[in-house]
Design an enzyme around this catalytic site. Sequence first.
Site, PDB file in Angstrom:
ATOM      1  N   TYR A  97       0.850  -1.148  -0.187  1.00  0.00           N
ATOM      2  CA  TYR A  97       0.066  -0.067  -0.001  1.00  0.00           C
ATOM      3  C   TYR A  97       0.969   1.199   0.100  1.00  0.00           C
ATOM      4  O   TYR A  97       1.775   1.122  -0.415  1.00  0.00           O
ATOM      5  CB  TYR A  97      -0.814  -0.262   1.212  1.00  0.00           C
ATOM      6  CG  TYR A  97      -2.121   0.790   1.264  1.00  0.00           C
ATOM      7  CD1 TYR A  97      -2.720   0.948   0.385  1.00  0.00           C
ATOM      8  CD2 TYR A  97      -2.227   1.644   2.577  1.00  0.00           C
ATOM      9  CE1 TYR A  97      -4.031   1.988   0.589  1.00  0.00           C
ATOM     10  CE2 TYR A  97      -3.073   2.525   2.664  1.00  0.00           C
ATOM     11  CZ  TYR A  97      -4.249   2.689   1.615  1.00  0.00           C
ATOM     12  OH  TYR A  97      -5.034   3.662   1.935  1.00  0.00           O
ATOM     13  N   LYS A 170      -5.838  -1.875  -2.355  1.00  0.00           N
ATOM     14  CA  LYS A 170      -6.824  -1.418  -1.133  1.00  0.00           C
ATOM     15  C   LYS A 170      -7.645  -2.831  -0.851  1.00  0.00           C
ATOM     16  O   LYS A 170      -7.898  -3.007   0.243  1.00  0.00           O
ATOM     17  CB  LYS A 170      -7.911  -0.575  -1.882  1.00  0.00           C
ATOM     18  CG  LYS A 170      -7.455   0.919  -2.190  1.00  0.00           C
ATOM     19  CD  LYS A 170      -7.859   1.970  -0.868  1.00  0.00           C
ATOM     20  CE  LYS A 170      -6.874   3.085  -1.183  1.00  0.00           C
ATOM     21  NZ  LYS A 170      -7.099   4.120   0.066  1.00  0.00           N
ATOM     22  N   GLU A 241     -12.272   4.656  -6.026  1.00  0.00           N
ATOM     23  CA  GLU A 241     -11.040   5.063  -5.463  1.00  0.00           C
ATOM     24  C   GLU A 241     -10.277   6.014  -6.630  1.00  0.00           C
ATOM     25  O   GLU A 241     -10.039   5.627  -7.668  1.00  0.00           O
ATOM     26  CB  GLU A 241     -10.080   3.664  -4.978  1.00  0.00           C
ATOM     27  CG  GLU A 241      -8.680   4.200  -4.530  1.00  0.00           C
ATOM     28  CD  GLU A 241      -8.947   4.725  -2.930  1.00  0.00           C
ATOM     29  OE1 GLU A 241      -9.797   4.215  -2.259  1.00  0.00           O
ATOM     30  OE2 GLU A 241      -8.228   5.609  -2.715  1.00  0.00           O
ATOM     31  N   ASP A 242      -9.472   7.027  -6.031  1.00  0.00           N
ATOM     32  CA  ASP A 242      -8.750   7.786  -7.069  1.00  0.00           C
ATOM     33  C   ASP A 242      -9.210   8.344  -8.273  1.00  0.00           C
ATOM     34  O   ASP A 242      -8.638   8.475  -9.335  1.00  0.00           O
ATOM     35  CB  ASP A 242      -7.382   7.054  -7.093  1.00  0.00           C
ATOM     36  CG  ASP A 242      -6.576   7.172  -5.717  1.00  0.00           C
ATOM     37  OD1 ASP A 242      -7.108   7.663  -4.768  1.00  0.00           O
ATOM     38  OD2 ASP A 242      -5.627   6.386  -5.621  1.00  0.00           O
ATOM     39  N   ASP A 265     -11.827   8.669  -1.166  1.00  0.00           N
ATOM     40  CA  ASP A 265     -11.126   9.843  -0.912  1.00  0.00           C
ATOM     41  C   ASP A 265     -11.716  10.896  -0.319  1.00  0.00           C
ATOM     42  O   ASP A 265     -11.294  11.636   0.381  1.00  0.00           O
ATOM     43  CB  ASP A 265     -10.439  10.123  -2.277  1.00  0.00           C
ATOM     44  CG  ASP A 265      -9.568   9.085  -2.921  1.00  0.00           C
ATOM     45  OD1 ASP A 265      -8.557   8.893  -2.374  1.00  0.00           O
ATOM     46  OD2 ASP A 265      -9.847   8.571  -3.946  1.00  0.00           O
ATOM     47  N   ALA A 298      -8.067  22.020  -1.910  1.00  0.00           N
ATOM     48  CA  ALA A 298      -9.579  21.641  -1.767  1.00  0.00           C
ATOM     49  C   ALA A 298     -10.231  21.023  -2.972  1.00  0.00           C
ATOM     50  O   ALA A 298     -11.087  21.391  -3.825  1.00  0.00           O
ATOM     51  CB  ALA A 298     -10.527  23.155  -1.531  1.00  0.00           C
ATOM     52  N   THR A 300     -10.966  16.673  -4.146  1.00  0.00           N
ATOM     53  CA  THR A 300     -11.905  15.459  -3.669  1.00  0.00           C
ATOM     54  C   THR A 300     -11.773  15.111  -2.248  1.00  0.00           C
ATOM     55  O   THR A 300     -12.778  15.016  -1.241  1.00  0.00           O
ATOM     56  CB  THR A 300     -11.253  14.165  -4.357  1.00  0.00           C
ATOM     57  OG1 THR A 300     -11.059  14.501  -5.607  1.00  0.00           O
ATOM     58  CG2 THR A 300     -12.228  13.036  -4.029  1.00  0.00           C
ATOM     59  N   ALA A 301     -10.466  15.019  -1.468  1.00  0.00           N
ATOM     60  CA  ALA A 301     -10.093  14.735  -0.307  1.00  0.00           C
ATOM     61  C   ALA A 301     -10.539  16.193   0.763  1.00  0.00           C
ATOM     62  O   ALA A 301     -11.012  16.103   1.591  1.00  0.00           O
ATOM     63  CB  ALA A 301      -8.804  14.169  -0.037  1.00  0.00           C
ATOM     64  N   ASN A 413      -0.480  12.055  -0.123  1.00  0.00           N
ATOM     65  CA  ASN A 413       0.445  10.790  -0.434  1.00  0.00           C
ATOM     66  C   ASN A 413       0.996  10.766  -1.788  1.00  0.00           C
ATOM     67  O   ASN A 413       0.422  11.624  -2.687  1.00  0.00           O
ATOM     68  CB  ASN A 413      -0.307   9.579  -0.290  1.00  0.00           C
ATOM     69  CG  ASN A 413      -1.006   9.339   1.437  1.00  0.00           C
ATOM     70  OD1 ASN A 413      -0.246   9.711   2.173  1.00  0.00           O
ATOM     71  ND2 ASN A 413      -2.323   9.073   1.419  1.00  0.00           N
ATOM     72  N   ASN A 458      -7.013   6.887   4.974  1.00  0.00           N
ATOM     73  CA  ASN A 458      -8.376   5.974   5.074  1.00  0.00           C
ATOM     74  C   ASN A 458      -8.193   4.592   5.274  1.00  0.00           C
ATOM     75  O   ASN A 458      -9.216   3.853   5.609  1.00  0.00           O
ATOM     76  CB  ASN A 458      -9.119   6.663   3.873  1.00  0.00           C
ATOM     77  CG  ASN A 458      -8.388   6.383   2.613  1.00  0.00           C
ATOM     78  OD1 ASN A 458      -7.485   5.646   2.413  1.00  0.00           O
ATOM     79  ND2 ASN A 458      -8.611   7.415   1.642  1.00  0.00           N
TER      80      ASN A 458
END
Length: 551
Positions: A97, A170, A241-242, A265, A298, A300-301, A413, A458
């Site tokens: 990961y 994941k 995801e992503d 996310d 500012a 998605t996350a 990350n 997460n």
Amino acid sequence: MAPRPDVPHGRALLADALRNKGVAFTREERQRHGLVGMLPPGVLSLDQQARRAWEQLQAQPDDLAKNVCLEQLHDRNEVLYHRLLTEHLKELLPIVYDPTVGEAIKRYSHEYRRPRGVYLSVDHPQDVRPAFEALGLGPDDVDLVVATDAQQILGIGDWGVGGMQISVGKLAVYTAAAGIHPGRAVPVMLDVGTDNQALLNDPLYVGNRHSRARGKEYDAFVAAYVDTVRDLFPRALLHWEDFGPGNGRRLLDAYGEKVCTFNDDMQGTGAITLSCVLNAARVSGTPMREQRVVVFGAGTAGVGIADQLRDAMVRDGLERDEAVARIWCLDRQGLLLRSTEGLRDYQRLYARPDEEWSDGSGKPKPIGLEEVVDRVRPTVLVGTSTVHGAFTEEVVRSMAAHVERPVVLPLSNPTEKIEAMPEDVLRWTDGRALVAAGVPLPPVELNGTSYVVAQANNALIYPGLGLGVIVSRASRITDGMFQAAAEALADLAELSGTGAPLLPQVENLRASSATVATAVARRAAGDGVARAPLDDVVQQVQDAMWQPEYA
Ligand SMILES: NC(=O)c1ccc[n+]([C@@H]2O[C@H](COP(=O)([O-])OP(=O)(O)OC[C@H]3O[C@@H](n4cnc5c(N)ncnc54)[C@H](O)[C@@H]3O)[C@@H](O)[C@H]2O)c1
Ligand SMILES: O=C(O)C[C@H](O)C(=O)O
Ligand SMILES: [Mg+2]
């Protein structure tokens, strides 16, 4: 709980990673399953195999080589792979990961060995259904599907078909952390093309060799994916995801109310950050309703985090607009103002009135992080910008000049994108800062104290969330279920003593995920979305956790 109807025989059994035991097949099993002569005569236990696999792993020269070695094991023997992962979670999570998975994604076409999961191509939407049918699984056989279109992999951008490895990574964490059955979970790559020129120019690239599909073509393809999964596997939870900032929230808005689904996310990250801030509030003694939050990045996350912190302030007594007024969001354009050009629709709620930041004489100039921190005096600073080093010494010192226990969360990350290294943040604040980061980091030794840096990833939320959804057979995922997950996780942290981390340690992920799952399942029932009877949730959660042992 064999997911596939027929048990393969002979070489086909050795090639079936979910059933293969390798040299752990007993003599009697070898005879029964047509394996005579195909294995060296010795019989090893799972523990002995795990010892050998660990040795092989230690001999690898670097983390990427370890990732490749582990994935090869994954392709050969899933029980052994998960045994190793479960036994050495702390050492191996950074390999399968974050942060190494980012490297594996970039190198995907060059390290390519064996396909894993379902690859869907925007050029052939008619193949979506046959691709899932080819799994040979029935309507009750799938609990979870993790899909990516790889537009914003971690903070490293568009990596096309290599994004499959984030879905795979994941899922590995889902199993290691929460015992999600690996045979009942499917990783998916939605290959809509890539805008990464280096990939398009690479003769060895194995994805679609054209720019990203957009608009109607993209939406129809994603709809074909969702409809097919719902039709073939009606129990499955859909994890996004992503995805890029233009699609992540849009897709959740389109499907969130109709389907059992979530965007990791946005929502998983919102919940893990809420856990951190709830505990930071306990340590600092500043209640949620008095926090002032600056979110740098500012997207998605970042906005997902703003939403959950806002709701927590409302639960602590504020009106919604009062809570919104305590959050300042910055993006590429600087502080988001109502007059800011190119605001995304989900950013609009947090855009500040221009009057706050100008004297009314013309358009305000872009307002940077330093100025915002200086004026706002935030108690919480969140980094989800992918801008390495954005939290400079000046910014952090300015924050710490006004706040006794500044909460600094550089969440981007992998490590090459982090806004500040926790070690520096602690040094600049003489150990007063309450820090957590998205990647795993060693403790920081400062003035005779060891500061354990919590991993605010997460990964501490979504495995337990998924398990809670599966156990409760939730028809959809409510905001309350994320709240329950965040609060349950926060309650598990041991906060006493200087230098204690804000979150439970990754070593304890299996136990903390079970606690999160229990809270989520209970909340699903409370919110009226559970479809399974929950007579003894704690036991049901334990019973639902798959163990890495041979059948
Ligand atoms: N720790 C966790 O659990 C966790 C979870 C999700 C995402 N993340 C990290 O957060 C980061 C963002 O992920 P995302 O999915 O939200 O991506 P995203 O692309 O949706 O959002 C990133 C935002 O940062 C903005 N940005 C870029 N450069 C900037 C600059 N110079 N100044 C201010 N803002 C800038 C972008 O415009 C965008 O809005 C990634 O590094 C990702 O790894 C961490
Ligand atoms: O994948 C992770 O490590 C966390 C998060 O989902 C991210 O995109 O960075
Ligand atoms: Mg992600």
